[in-house]
Design a protein around this motif. Structure first.
Motif, PDB file in Angstrom:
ATOM      1  N   GLU A  17     -58.217  12.482  23.728  1.00 33.67           N
ATOM      2  CA  GLU A  17     -56.983  12.131  23.922  1.00 33.67           C
ATOM      3  C   GLU A  17     -56.396  11.038  22.753  1.00 33.67           C
ATOM      4  O   GLU A  17     -55.449  11.326  22.199  1.00 33.67           O
ATOM      5  CB  GLU A  17     -57.077  11.010  25.180  1.00 33.67           C
ATOM      6  CG  GLU A  17     -55.634  10.650  25.575  1.00 33.67           C
ATOM      7  CD  GLU A  17     -55.923   9.418  26.848  1.00 33.67           C
ATOM      8  OE1 GLU A  17     -55.429   9.913  28.071  1.00 33.67           O
ATOM      9  OE2 GLU A  17     -56.153   8.366  26.558  1.00 33.67           O
TER      10      GLU A  17
ATOM     11  N   ARG B 197     -59.028  14.664  12.413  1.00 28.22           N
ATOM     12  CA  ARG B 197     -59.558  14.088  13.682  1.00 28.22           C
ATOM     13  C   ARG B 197     -61.213  14.082  13.764  1.00 28.22           C
ATOM     14  O   ARG B 197     -61.706  13.475  14.523  1.00 28.22           O
ATOM     15  CB  ARG B 197     -59.226  15.404  14.818  1.00 28.22           C
ATOM     16  CG  ARG B 197     -57.517  14.990  15.381  1.00 28.22           C
ATOM     17  CD  ARG B 197     -57.027  16.176  15.877  1.00 28.22           C
ATOM     18  NE  ARG B 197     -55.638  15.766  16.597  1.00 28.22           N
ATOM     19  CZ  ARG B 197     -55.118  16.695  16.904  1.00 28.22           C
ATOM     20  NH1 ARG B 197     -55.311  18.187  16.804  1.00 28.22           N
ATOM     21  NH2 ARG B 197     -53.921  16.292  17.628  1.00 28.22           N
TER      22      ARG B 197
ATOM     23  N   LYS C 213     -50.918   8.011  15.750  1.00 25.32           N
ATOM     24  CA  LYS C 213     -50.852   7.562  17.251  1.00 25.32           C
ATOM     25  C   LYS C 213     -51.609   6.142  17.206  1.00 25.32           C
ATOM     26  O   LYS C 213     -51.935   5.709  16.392  1.00 25.32           O
ATOM     27  CB  LYS C 213     -52.053   8.595  18.249  1.00 25.32           C
ATOM     28  CG  LYS C 213     -51.158   9.968  18.122  1.00 25.32           C
ATOM     29  CD  LYS C 213     -52.011  11.006  19.212  1.00 25.32           C
ATOM     30  CE  LYS C 213     -51.480  12.352  19.174  1.00 25.32           C
ATOM     31  NZ  LYS C 213     -52.328  13.132  20.153  1.00 25.32           N
TER      32      LYS C 213
ATOM     33  N   HIS D  92     -46.712  19.175  28.882  1.00 27.34           N
ATOM     34  CA  HIS D  92     -47.960  18.789  29.663  1.00 27.34           C
ATOM     35  C   HIS D  92     -47.870  18.301  30.889  1.00 27.34           C
ATOM     36  O   HIS D  92     -48.858  17.644  31.539  1.00 27.34           O
ATOM     37  CB  HIS D  92     -48.894  18.092  28.668  1.00 27.34           C
ATOM     38  CG  HIS D  92     -49.164  18.848  27.390  1.00 27.34           C
ATOM     39  ND1 HIS D  92     -49.975  20.117  27.357  1.00 27.34           N
ATOM     40  CD2 HIS D  92     -49.009  18.424  26.035  1.00 27.34           C
ATOM     41  CE1 HIS D  92     -50.024  20.165  26.129  1.00 27.34           C
ATOM     42  NE2 HIS D  92     -49.581  19.371  25.236  1.00 27.34           N
TER      43      HIS D  92
ATOM     44  N   ASN E 137     -56.722  10.886  19.850  1.00 26.13           N
ATOM     45  CA  ASN E 137     -57.062  11.879  18.489  1.00 26.13           C
ATOM     46  C   ASN E 137     -56.300  11.504  17.144  1.00 26.13           C
ATOM     47  O   ASN E 137     -56.148  12.407  16.452  1.00 26.13           O
ATOM     48  CB  ASN E 137     -57.292  13.199  18.954  1.00 26.13           C
ATOM     49  CG  ASN E 137     -55.875  13.825  19.414  1.00 26.13           C
ATOM     50  OD1 ASN E 137     -54.757  13.298  19.392  1.00 26.13           O
ATOM     51  ND2 ASN E 137     -55.877  14.950  19.996  1.00 26.13           N
TER      52      ASN E 137
ATOM     53  N   ARG F 156     -51.602  21.331  10.488  1.00 26.01           N
ATOM     54  CA  ARG F 156     -52.453  21.394  11.711  1.00 26.01           C
ATOM     55  C   ARG F 156     -54.061  21.748  11.208  1.00 26.01           C
ATOM     56  O   ARG F 156     -54.952  21.256  11.795  1.00 26.01           O
ATOM     57  CB  ARG F 156     -51.999  22.781  12.300  1.00 26.01           C
ATOM     58  CG  ARG F 156     -50.661  22.690  13.090  1.00 26.01           C
ATOM     59  CD  ARG F 156     -50.636  21.798  14.148  1.00 26.01           C
ATOM     60  NE  ARG F 156     -51.581  22.441  15.330  1.00 26.01           N
ATOM     61  CZ  ARG F 156     -51.581  21.789  16.593  1.00 26.01           C
ATOM     62  NH1 ARG F 156     -50.684  20.902  16.914  1.00 26.01           N
ATOM     63  NH2 ARG F 156     -52.399  22.291  17.518  1.00 26.01           N
TER      64      ARG F 156
ATOM     65  N   THR G  20     -58.086  19.695  18.365  1.00 25.44           N
ATOM     66  CA  THR G  20     -57.337  18.923  19.220  1.00 25.44           C
ATOM     67  C   THR G  20     -58.567  17.679  20.004  1.00 25.44           C
ATOM     68  O   THR G  20     -58.527  16.611  19.679  1.00 25.44           O
ATOM     69  CB  THR G  20     -57.055  19.205  20.697  1.00 25.44           C
ATOM     70  OG1 THR G  20     -55.939  20.388  20.250  1.00 25.44           O
ATOM     71  CG2 THR G  20     -56.308  18.408  21.654  1.00 25.44           C
TER      72      THR G  20
HETATM   73  P1  IDP Z   1     -52.410  19.137  19.907  1.00 27.41           P
HETATM   74  O1  IDP Z   1     -52.142  17.873  19.829  1.00 27.41           O
HETATM   75  O2  IDP Z   1     -53.682  19.476  19.059  1.00 27.41           O
HETATM   76  O3  IDP Z   1     -51.459  20.115  19.546  1.00 27.41           O
HETATM   77  P2  IDP Z   1     -51.985  19.708  22.731  1.00 27.41           P
HETATM   78  O4  IDP Z   1     -52.992  20.554  23.407  1.00 27.41           O
HETATM   79  O5  IDP Z   1     -50.634  19.933  22.611  1.00 27.41           O
HETATM   80  O6  IDP Z   1     -52.987  19.364  21.519  1.00 27.41           O
HETATM   81  O7  IDP Z   1     -52.309  18.337  23.650  1.00 27.41           O
HETATM   82  C1  IDP Z   1     -51.474  17.238  23.169  1.00 27.41           C
HETATM   83  C2  IDP Z   1     -52.376  16.054  23.223  1.00 27.41           C
HETATM   84  O8  IDP Z   1     -52.568  15.842  24.512  1.00 27.41           O
HETATM   85  C3  IDP Z   1     -53.383  16.053  22.498  1.00 27.41           C
HETATM   86  O9  IDP Z   1     -53.339  15.841  21.029  1.00 27.41           O
HETATM   87  C4  IDP Z   1     -54.273  14.785  23.063  1.00 27.41           C
HETATM   88  O10 IDP Z   1     -53.745  13.673  22.487  1.00 27.41           O
HETATM   89  C5  IDP Z   1     -53.893  15.122  24.560  1.00 27.41           C
HETATM   90  N1  IDP Z   1     -54.766  15.956  25.391  1.00 27.41           N
HETATM   91  C6  IDP Z   1     -54.922  17.491  25.209  1.00 27.41           C
HETATM   92  N2  IDP Z   1     -55.895  17.755  26.051  1.00 27.41           N
HETATM   93  C7  IDP Z   1     -56.500  16.836  26.637  1.00 27.41           C
HETATM   94  C8  IDP Z   1     -57.412  16.548  27.748  1.00 27.41           C
HETATM   95  O11 IDP Z   1     -58.150  17.593  28.232  1.00 27.41           O
HETATM   96  N3  IDP Z   1     -57.799  15.412  28.044  1.00 27.41           N
HETATM   97  C9  IDP Z   1     -57.226  14.197  27.661  1.00 27.41           C
HETATM   98  N4  IDP Z   1     -55.972  14.331  26.737  1.00 27.41           N
HETATM   99  C10 IDP Z   1     -55.789  15.491  26.114  1.00 27.41           C
END
Ligand code: IDP
Length: 140
Positions: free
Chosen positions: A112, A104, A11, A54, A114, A87, A93
Motif C-alpha cells: 500500500e 519501490r 505518495k 479500485h 509504495n 513503470r 506494485t
Molecule cells: P500500481 O500503483 O502499481 O499501478 P494498482 O494495482 O493500480 O498498482 O493499485 C493502486 C495502488 O493501490 C497501489 O499502488 C497500492 O498503493 C494500492 N494497492 C494495490 N494493491 C493493494 C493491496 O493488495 N493491498 C493494499 N493496497 C494495495
C-alpha cells in the motif's frame, strides 16, 4: 521513439520520510525530465476519485486513508516512452516483487505505502495530468 508525458505521484510515505529528492533523482538519472511539480494535500474526495477504479476492492478505504495521511507531490514526467519507462523505474506494485534498483524495491514500505504512482496507459496519463495541471503549468 515517441516523447511522452506521464503523471507521477510521490505518495505520503515518501514525503513523510523526506525522500522526494532521492526518488526524483531516480527519474532524472533514467532520462525522465520533471516538467511540472506541485506539493499538495489530497482531499478525501480527490483520493476517492483518483483511485475510483479500485472502489470495489477490499483495500480501497485503507488506500484512500493512506493517500490523505500527508502531503503528496504530483508531477509530470517527460521523455522517450515515459509511460512505460516510469513503470519500469517504479517497479512492481508490491515491493516484495520489485526488481533490484527500482524505486519501490529501495524505498517502499508495503504494497500500500509504495512511495510512487505512475500512469499505466496513454489515456490514464492524459486524464491524470489534466486533473491536476493546467497546460501552462507544464514547462518542457
Ligand atoms: P500500481 O500503483 O502499481 O499501478 P494498482 O494495482 O493500480 O498498482 O493499485 C493502486 C495502488 O493501490 C497501489 O499502488 C497500492 O498503493 C494500492 N494497492 C494495490 N494493491 C493493494 C493491496 O493488495 N493491498 C493494499 N493496497 C494495495
Amino acid at each position: 521513439m515517441a516523447i511522452e508525458r506521464t503523471f507521477s505521484i510521490l505518495k505520503p510515505d515518501a514525503t513523510r520520510r523526506n525522500l522526494t529528492g532521492k526518488i526524483n533523482a531516480k527519474f532524472e538519472e533514467a532520462g525522465l525530465r520533471i516538467v511540472a511539480s506541485r506539493r499538495l494535500q489530497l482531499s478525501r474526495a480527490q483520493a476517492e476519485t483518483f483511485y475510483g477504479a479500485h472502489s470495489a476492492r477490499g483495500f480501497f478505504q485503507d488506500l484512500v486513508a493512506f493517500m490523505i495521511s500527508g502531503p503528496v507531490v504530483v508531477q509530470v514526467l517527460e521523455g522517450e516512452n515515459a509511460i512505460a519507462r516510469n513503470r519500469e523505474i517504479m517497479g512492481a506494485t508490491n515491493p516484495a516483487n520489485a526488481d533490484a534498483g527500482t524505486i519501490r524495491k529501495e524505498f517502499a514500505e508495503s504494497i500500500e505505502a509504495n512511495s510512487v504512482h505512475g500512469s499505466d496507459s496513454p489515456e490514464a496519463a492524459a486524464a491524470e495530468i489534466a486533473y491536476f495541471f493546467a497546460g501552462t503549468d507544464i514547462v518542457g
